[in-house]
Enzyme design. Structure first.
Site, PDB file in Angstrom:
ATOM      1  CE  LYS A  61      -3.991   1.644   2.755  1.00  0.00           C
ATOM      2  NZ  LYS A  61      -4.888   1.204   3.852  1.00  0.00           N
ATOM      3  CB  SER A 137      -8.156   3.127   3.274  1.00  0.00           C
ATOM      4  OG  SER A 137      -7.283   2.405   4.117  1.00  0.00           O
ATOM      5  CB  SER A 161      -8.364  -0.111   5.659  1.00  0.00           C
ATOM      6  OG  SER A 161      -9.059   1.057   5.988  1.00  0.00           O
TER       7      SER A 161
END
Length: 431
Positions: A61, A137, A161
């Site tokens: 990420k 997310s 997330s």
């Protein structure tokens, strides 16, 4: 047998073909990945291995530090941030384990919000249907594993997330007990709630990545018999407003698990959820701690290029007085102990990861009320594990047109046992 380098080149060529419209990856490390793949192939030829992640194609990420570059965390504001001096702890551990780090995946700005959209870098389309939201997310992470451009993708989970994109993209997502995996070099949202977890196709891959990131020796997950296992179903608030298809898939999964002789019983946690809601009424812990992370630019009051869905809640939370935060944290500590006691009577909780499947990207952009309602539903079930300091995993439920996950939740620190149970459930559902 296909070499790791050949497998990597297929992925790189697929990404090159869509480079003009790339929304899943923020950055590719093509040359470094080729070198890592070649090194892994050479070890393989020599009969040497660095462990189960040696040669596995992994993406990370966009909030993990990579030495000598700015960590943008999905934001335009951080494009000119001071470059990181060293890799994040999990990045260096993955490299040492022989993982081939392909690139950084897209995310919602500052890891806030659960829809998965990003107004600066575009919204990755869902892996099953590109017109639908990816969930956030860790949006790019979910899509990357779902579409096969990564074998494992590393995300962060503050309220769901990792598990929300896993649920909506039909992959496995594991949220470990907070602080099991070091947060050093991960751009923070909430020091209390942040946890770092993998998304992958299988529970075994998630367990391998988790062990490496936690600094443990990876070991095969010893099978665990489901017969006699105590599974609690937290009916009540967490089952309201669940889509018919999601509920039907959940009931089918439960039926299969029940046939193994598992002991399935309803367990009530609504009172603890209501108390946590009351304790965080003025502001969520994630928003209050996020407000502190971003206090400097919030305090200027100057216009900033930040998504209003992010800056709005952060600025409201930043204005909450310190005693409110301290009381909320004190109450949370007591409620975590109460939840741990409540869960002592079961091995795991089982519930839908998300009560809904992925809506369209357009519907979220056009209807603000629907967007807020959807976001609340996406976070409702997953955030319980963060708020009460538990570990949790989302498994794809079979026979669904649009994916949704089955979530298993276990007590604080019971991560390896949860992974063993999840592997047995996965085998059962795959059969």
């Amino acid at each position: 047998m296909q070499s790791i380098r050949d497998h990597l080149e297929i992925i790189l060529s697929r990404l090159a073909n869509r480079a003009a419209d790339e929304k899943v990856f923020m950055k590719l490390y093509a040359e470094a990945a080729r070198a890592a793949a070649d090194a892994s192939d050479a070890r393989h030829k020599a009969g040497v291995t660095l462990g189960p992640l040696d040669g596995v194609i992994v993406s990370i990420k966009d909030l993990f530090d990579v030495a000598d570059e700015a960590t943008t965390a999905g934001s335009l504001m951080r494009k000119t941030a001071t470059p990181a001096l060293v890799d994040a702890t999990i990045v260096s551990r993955l490299r040492q384990a022989g993982a081939v780090i392909l690139g950084k995946t897209n995310m919602t700005e500052f890891a806030f919000t659960a829809i998965g959209d990003n107004m600066h870098y575009g919204t990755p389309g869902n892996a099953i249907d590109a017109s639908r939201i990816p969930g956030g997310s860790s949006s790019g992470a979910g899509v990357s594993v779902g579409e096969g451009t990564s074998e494992i993708s590393i995300g962060s989970d503050t309220g769901g997330s990792v598990r929300i994109p896993a649920s909506l993209n039909g992959v496995v997502g594991f949220k470990p007990t907070a602080r099991r995996v070091p947060l050093a070099g991960a751009f923070p949202l909430s020091a209390t709630l942040d946890s770092i977890g993998p998304l992958a196709r299988t529970v075994a891959q998630c367990a391998q990545a988790d062990a490496v990131m936690a600094g443990e020796a990876p070991a095969a997950l010893a099978p665990i018999a489901l017969s006699g296992l105590r599974i609690g179903i937290p009916r009540g608030v967490l089952f309201g407003d669940t889509e018919t298809e999601v509920m039907a898939a959940f009931d089918r999964c439960l039926g299969k698990i029940g046939q193994t002789g598992a002991d399935i019983t309803d367990i009530s946690v609504d009172d603890l959820l209501a108390e946590m809601r009351a304790a965080t009424k003025r502001g969520s812990i994630a928003a209050m701690e996020g407000g502190e992370v971003h206090a400097d630019w919030l305090a200027t009051g100057a216009p900033v290029p930040v998504d209003p869905h992010v800056s709005g809640p952060l600025s409201r939370a930043e204005a909450i007085p310190a005693p409110v935060y301290i009381r909320a944290m004190r109450r949370r500590a007591a409620l975590c102990l109460a939840m741990d006691e409540r869960l002592a009577s079961v091995d795991v909780l089982a519930l839908p990861t998300t009560p809904v499947t992925a809506p369209t990207i357009v519907s979220m952009a056009e209807d603000a009320e629907l967007r807020d309602r959807t976001e609340g539903l996406l976070l409702r079930n997953t955030q319980v594990a963060n708020q009460f300091d538990l570990c949790a995993i989302s498994l794809p439920m079979p026979y669904m047109i649009l994916p949704a996950g089955l979530m298993l939740v276990a007590r604080h620190g019971h991560d390896r046992r949860l992974l063993r149970i999840a592997a047995s459930v996965e085998t059962l559902l795959d059969a």
